[in-house]
Design a protein around this motif. Structure first.
Motif, PDB file in Angstrom:
ATOM      1  N   ARG A 127      40.530  77.729  74.420  1.00 45.86           N
ATOM      2  CA  ARG A 127      41.757  77.087  74.879  1.00 45.86           C
ATOM      3  C   ARG A 127      41.401  75.897  75.772  1.00 45.86           C
ATOM      4  O   ARG A 127      40.633  76.033  76.724  1.00 45.86           O
ATOM      5  N   MET A 128      41.955  74.733  75.440  1.00 42.26           N
ATOM      6  CA  MET A 128      41.712  73.502  76.191  1.00 42.26           C
ATOM      7  C   MET A 128      43.006  72.700  76.226  1.00 42.26           C
ATOM      8  O   MET A 128      43.884  72.876  75.373  1.00 42.26           O
ATOM      9  N   ARG A 129      43.101  71.782  77.164  1.00 42.25           N
ATOM     10  CA  ARG A 129      44.352  71.077  77.404  1.00 42.25           C
ATOM     11  C   ARG A 129      44.846  70.283  76.196  1.00 42.25           C
ATOM     12  O   ARG A 129      46.035  70.000  76.057  1.00 42.25           O
ATOM     13  N   TRP A 130      43.935  69.905  75.300  1.00 40.61           N
ATOM     14  CA  TRP A 130      44.333  69.082  74.162  1.00 40.61           C
ATOM     15  C   TRP A 130      44.695  69.894  72.921  1.00 40.61           C
ATOM     16  O   TRP A 130      45.042  69.340  71.879  1.00 40.61           O
ATOM     17  N   ILE A 189      38.558  62.153  68.838  1.00 42.96           N
ATOM     18  CA  ILE A 189      39.504  62.616  67.821  1.00 42.96           C
ATOM     19  C   ILE A 189      40.912  62.364  68.343  1.00 42.96           C
ATOM     20  O   ILE A 189      41.256  62.790  69.444  1.00 42.96           O
ATOM     21  N   GLY A 190      41.697  61.642  67.558  1.00 42.64           N
ATOM     22  CA  GLY A 190      43.051  61.328  67.974  1.00 42.64           C
ATOM     23  C   GLY A 190      43.992  62.505  67.820  1.00 42.64           C
ATOM     24  O   GLY A 190      43.691  63.506  67.155  1.00 42.64           O
ATOM     25  N   GLU A 191      45.172  62.382  68.418  1.00 45.77           N
ATOM     26  CA  GLU A 191      46.158  63.444  68.376  1.00 45.77           C
ATOM     27  C   GLU A 191      46.726  63.608  66.965  1.00 45.77           C
ATOM     28  O   GLU A 191      46.772  62.677  66.180  1.00 45.77           O
ATOM     29  N   GLY A 192      47.150  64.849  66.660  1.00 44.15           N
ATOM     30  CA  GLY A 192      47.778  65.135  65.381  1.00 44.15           C
ATOM     31  C   GLY A 192      46.827  65.387  64.248  1.00 44.15           C
ATOM     32  O   GLY A 192      47.159  65.126  63.081  1.00 44.15           O
ATOM     33  N   ILE A 193      45.640  65.933  64.541  1.00 48.97           N
ATOM     34  CA  ILE A 193      44.617  66.156  63.518  1.00 48.97           C
ATOM     35  C   ILE A 193      44.083  67.582  63.621  1.00 48.97           C
ATOM     36  O   ILE A 193      43.810  68.077  64.713  1.00 48.97           O
ATOM     37  N   VAL A 194      43.936  68.234  62.478  1.00 45.18           N
ATOM     38  CA  VAL A 194      43.224  69.504  62.383  1.00 45.18           C
ATOM     39  C   VAL A 194      42.045  69.287  61.454  1.00 45.18           C
ATOM     40  O   VAL A 194      42.207  68.723  60.364  1.00 45.18           O
ATOM     41  N   LEU A 195      40.863  69.712  61.881  1.00 46.71           N
ATOM     42  CA  LEU A 195      39.676  69.469  61.060  1.00 46.71           C
ATOM     43  C   LEU A 195      38.675  70.611  61.183  1.00 46.71           C
ATOM     44  O   LEU A 195      38.731  71.410  62.121  1.00 46.71           O
ATOM     45  N   ALA A 196      37.796  70.676  60.200  1.00 49.74           N
ATOM     46  CA  ALA A 196      36.624  71.560  60.256  1.00 49.74           C
ATOM     47  C   ALA A 196      35.458  70.731  60.776  1.00 49.74           C
ATOM     48  O   ALA A 196      35.283  69.578  60.373  1.00 49.74           O
ATOM     49  N   ILE A 233      32.698  60.234  78.422  1.00 49.34           N
ATOM     50  CA  ILE A 233      32.629  58.865  78.935  1.00 49.34           C
ATOM     51  C   ILE A 233      33.937  58.460  79.600  1.00 49.34           C
ATOM     52  O   ILE A 233      33.953  57.822  80.650  1.00 49.34           O
ATOM     53  N   ASP A 234      35.049  58.809  78.978  1.00 48.06           N
ATOM     54  CA  ASP A 234      36.359  58.385  79.467  1.00 48.06           C
ATOM     55  C   ASP A 234      37.392  59.398  78.988  1.00 48.06           C
ATOM     56  O   ASP A 234      37.272  59.936  77.880  1.00 48.06           O
ATOM     57  N   ASP A 235      38.408  59.650  79.820  1.00 49.62           N
ATOM     58  CA  ASP A 235      39.424  60.639  79.461  1.00 49.62           C
ATOM     59  C   ASP A 235      40.816  60.024  79.420  1.00 49.62           C
ATOM     60  O   ASP A 235      41.818  60.695  79.707  1.00 49.62           O
ATOM     61  N   ASP A 267      41.995  71.907  66.517  1.00 55.43           N
ATOM     62  CA  ASP A 267      43.378  71.436  66.495  1.00 55.43           C
ATOM     63  C   ASP A 267      43.559  70.445  67.631  1.00 55.43           C
ATOM     64  O   ASP A 267      43.669  70.832  68.800  1.00 55.43           O
ATOM     65  N   ALA A 268      43.586  69.169  67.293  1.00 57.52           N
ATOM     66  CA  ALA A 268      43.778  68.121  68.302  1.00 57.52           C
ATOM     67  C   ALA A 268      45.267  67.810  68.397  1.00 57.52           C
ATOM     68  O   ALA A 268      45.771  66.872  67.770  1.00 57.52           O
ATOM     69  N   HIS A 269      45.981  68.614  69.172  1.00 60.48           N
ATOM     70  CA  HIS A 269      47.396  68.332  69.414  1.00 60.48           C
ATOM     71  C   HIS A 269      47.522  67.079  70.275  1.00 60.48           C
ATOM     72  O   HIS A 269      48.445  66.284  70.097  1.00 60.48           O
ATOM     73  N   ASP A 270      46.587  66.898  71.198  1.00 59.67           N
ATOM     74  CA  ASP A 270      46.505  65.702  72.015  1.00 59.67           C
ATOM     75  C   ASP A 270      45.159  65.032  71.735  1.00 59.67           C
ATOM     76  O   ASP A 270      44.262  65.631  71.125  1.00 59.67           O
ATOM     77  N   ARG A 271      45.008  63.823  72.195  1.00 61.28           N
ATOM     78  CA  ARG A 271      43.781  63.065  71.964  1.00 61.28           C
ATOM     79  C   ARG A 271      42.633  63.640  72.793  1.00 61.28           C
ATOM     80  O   ARG A 271      42.796  63.963  73.970  1.00 61.28           O
ATOM     81  N   LEU A 272      41.453  63.753  72.179  1.00 66.05           N
ATOM     82  CA  LEU A 272      40.268  64.199  72.913  1.00 66.05           C
ATOM     83  C   LEU A 272      39.674  63.049  73.713  1.00 66.05           C
ATOM     84  O   LEU A 272      39.964  61.881  73.448  1.00 66.05           O
ATOM     85  N   SER A 273      38.831  63.387  74.665  1.00 67.73           N
ATOM     86  CA  SER A 273      38.158  62.370  75.471  1.00 67.73           C
ATOM     87  C   SER A 273      37.212  61.542  74.610  1.00 67.73           C
ATOM     88  O   SER A 273      36.812  61.940  73.511  1.00 67.73           O
ATOM     89  N   VAL A 274      36.837  60.366  75.116  1.00 67.00           N
ATOM     90  CA  VAL A 274      35.795  59.548  74.490  1.00 67.00           C
ATOM     91  C   VAL A 274      34.455  60.124  74.927  1.00 67.00           C
ATOM     92  O   VAL A 274      34.206  60.308  76.127  1.00 67.00           O
ATOM     93  N   GLN A 275      33.592  60.424  73.978  1.00 66.96           N
ATOM     94  CA  GLN A 275      32.366  61.151  74.302  1.00 66.96           C
ATOM     95  C   GLN A 275      31.226  60.751  73.378  1.00 66.96           C
ATOM     96  O   GLN A 275      31.411  60.028  72.393  1.00 66.96           O
ATOM     97  N   VAL A 276      30.053  61.262  73.709  1.00 68.30           N
ATOM     98  CA  VAL A 276      28.872  61.055  72.878  1.00 68.30           C
ATOM     99  C   VAL A 276      27.983  62.276  73.030  1.00 68.30           C
ATOM    100  O   VAL A 276      28.024  62.966  74.061  1.00 68.30           O
ATOM    101  N   HIS A 277      27.205  62.567  71.987  1.00 65.61           N
ATOM    102  CA  HIS A 277      26.257  63.676  72.029  1.00 65.61           C
ATOM    103  C   HIS A 277      24.829  63.133  71.947  1.00 65.61           C
ATOM    104  O   HIS A 277      24.581  62.161  71.215  1.00 65.61           O
ATOM    105  N   PRO A 278      23.894  63.735  72.656  1.00 67.41           N
ATOM    106  CA  PRO A 278      22.499  63.287  72.579  1.00 67.41           C
ATOM    107  C   PRO A 278      21.819  63.796  71.317  1.00 67.41           C
ATOM    108  O   PRO A 278      22.284  64.757  70.689  1.00 67.41           O
ATOM    109  N   ASN A 279      20.705  63.157  70.957  1.00 68.40           N
ATOM    110  CA  ASN A 279      19.865  63.725  69.910  1.00 68.40           C
ATOM    111  C   ASN A 279      18.903  64.735  70.545  1.00 68.40           C
ATOM    112  O   ASN A 279      18.928  64.967  71.762  1.00 68.40           O
TER     113      ASN A 279
END
Length: 330
Positions: free
Chosen positions: A12-15, A177-184, A196-198, A89-101
């Motif tokens: 469970r998360m705010r988005w 990931i923008g709002e209104g998207i469900v993905l695998a 990076i930014d929220d 389930d991105a009901h709201d927009r996720l933060s701007v982020q990056v993952h390391p290698n």
């Protein structure tokens, strides 16, 4: 050994929202912030457990430790299950982020593995957007300037997204990931994220969420530029259509359109099956199960003569075709 179905771990998360339940059939409780369903997980304390069969209640880590060769096959030298499989389930927009290698994660003292991932869109509201990569010409200085002026969106490559789109997100790619998207989401077995930014939002406690800008700047690949959805490579295989979606050092993804039975290769590789449309019946010796959208099944590497065929649940009409996502490690 038999095909393995796991009890998902719900995050469970705010988005988050409620579409993990309404679209994918996950057992949600009260609330409207269900963000992720971890389907197959061997990620530190987050361990999915087997549902049914002789290994009922076993964690994925227990299976790998005690039956590593049977489960992993050619990957049996690994000390963990190498993939983490999720629905989001991105009901709201996720933060701007990056993952390391992998190298960056170790250098920063954040564990042995980085995080390369891929997304397959299951549902998208009209005008829903994904953000992957930087616009052409955005270098480190321009990106830092955009972040400092709270104008990061002007730096990000974005596009309208549609169900069926597949996007490869290598480590080092700035994304949201923008709002209104469900993905695998198919990814390395890591939950390492540098935010990076929220978008100027506050957390549940009324305070800004923690950002990791210094670490993120060390990990961003400023030479990558825009990242667009993949153009599937189609071919015929065993009298059905196959779309090659992703082939990277960590995993491969193929989408199968089935109108008849398909036998999985007997090649000592584990496989993960996720129906995307219609229903699929998976059969191995005396074991048989019908799967639909929202189900995830692990086929251990030791199993041979496993077949997948279109199916219609009792009381329903069969669909014209069944679409199944296949995930494996080369």
């Amino acid at each position: 050994m038999h095909p393995l179905h796991f009890r998902p771990i719900l995050k469970r998360m705010r988005w988050g929202g409620r579409r993990l339940g309404t679209l994918l059939g996950k057992p949600l409780g009260e609330g409207s912030d269900y963000a992720e369903s971890w389907e197959i997980a061997d990620c530190g304390p987050d361990q999915t457990t087997v549902v049914g069969g002789v290994y009922q209640g076993w964690t994925l880590r227990q299976l790998v430790e005690t039956h590593g060769t049977a489960i992993l096959g050619l990957q049996s030298t690994a000390d963990h299950f190498p993939l983490l499989i999720k629905f989001l389930d991105a009901h709201d927009r996720l933060s701007v982020q990056v993952h390391p290698n992998d190298d960056q994660a170790r250098r920063l003292g954040r564990g042995p593995r980085g995080k390369t991932e891929a997304w397959l869109v299951l549902f998208a509201e009209p005008h829903a957007r994904l953000y992957t990569g930087l616009k052409r010409g955005v270098d480190r200085a321009a990106f830092v300037g955009g972040v400092d002026r709270n104008r990061i969106e002007e730096c990000l490559h974005s596009y309208h997204v549609h169900p069926g789109d597949c996007v490869m997100v290598p480590a080092g790619t700035v994304h949201a990931i923008g709002e209104g998207i469900v993905l695998a989401e198919i990814q390395q077995s890591s939950d390492l994220t540098f935010r990076i930014d929220d978008w100027g939002r506050l957390g549940a406690d009324g305070k800004p969420r923690m950002l990791h800008r210094d670490e993120a700047l060390e990990c961003i690949d400023f030479d990558r530029g825009p990242v667009d959805p993949i153009k599937p490579q189609r071919h015929e295989e065993d009298e059905h259509q196959v779309e090659n979606l992703v082939a990277c050092p960590y995993f491969e993804m193929r989408r199968h359109v089935l109108t008849s039975s398909w036998r999985l290769p007997d090649d000592e590789r584990f496989r993960i099956l996720m129906p995307l449309a219609g229903h699929a019946e998976v059969h191995h010796e005396a074991w048989r199960q019908t799967l639909g959208l929202g189900d995830t099944l692990l086929i251990p590497a030791c199993l041979e003569r496993v077949t997948v065929a279109p199916a219609s649940p009792e009381g329903s009409r069969a669909s014209a075709s069944t679409i199944v996502l296949e995930v494996f490690v080369r």
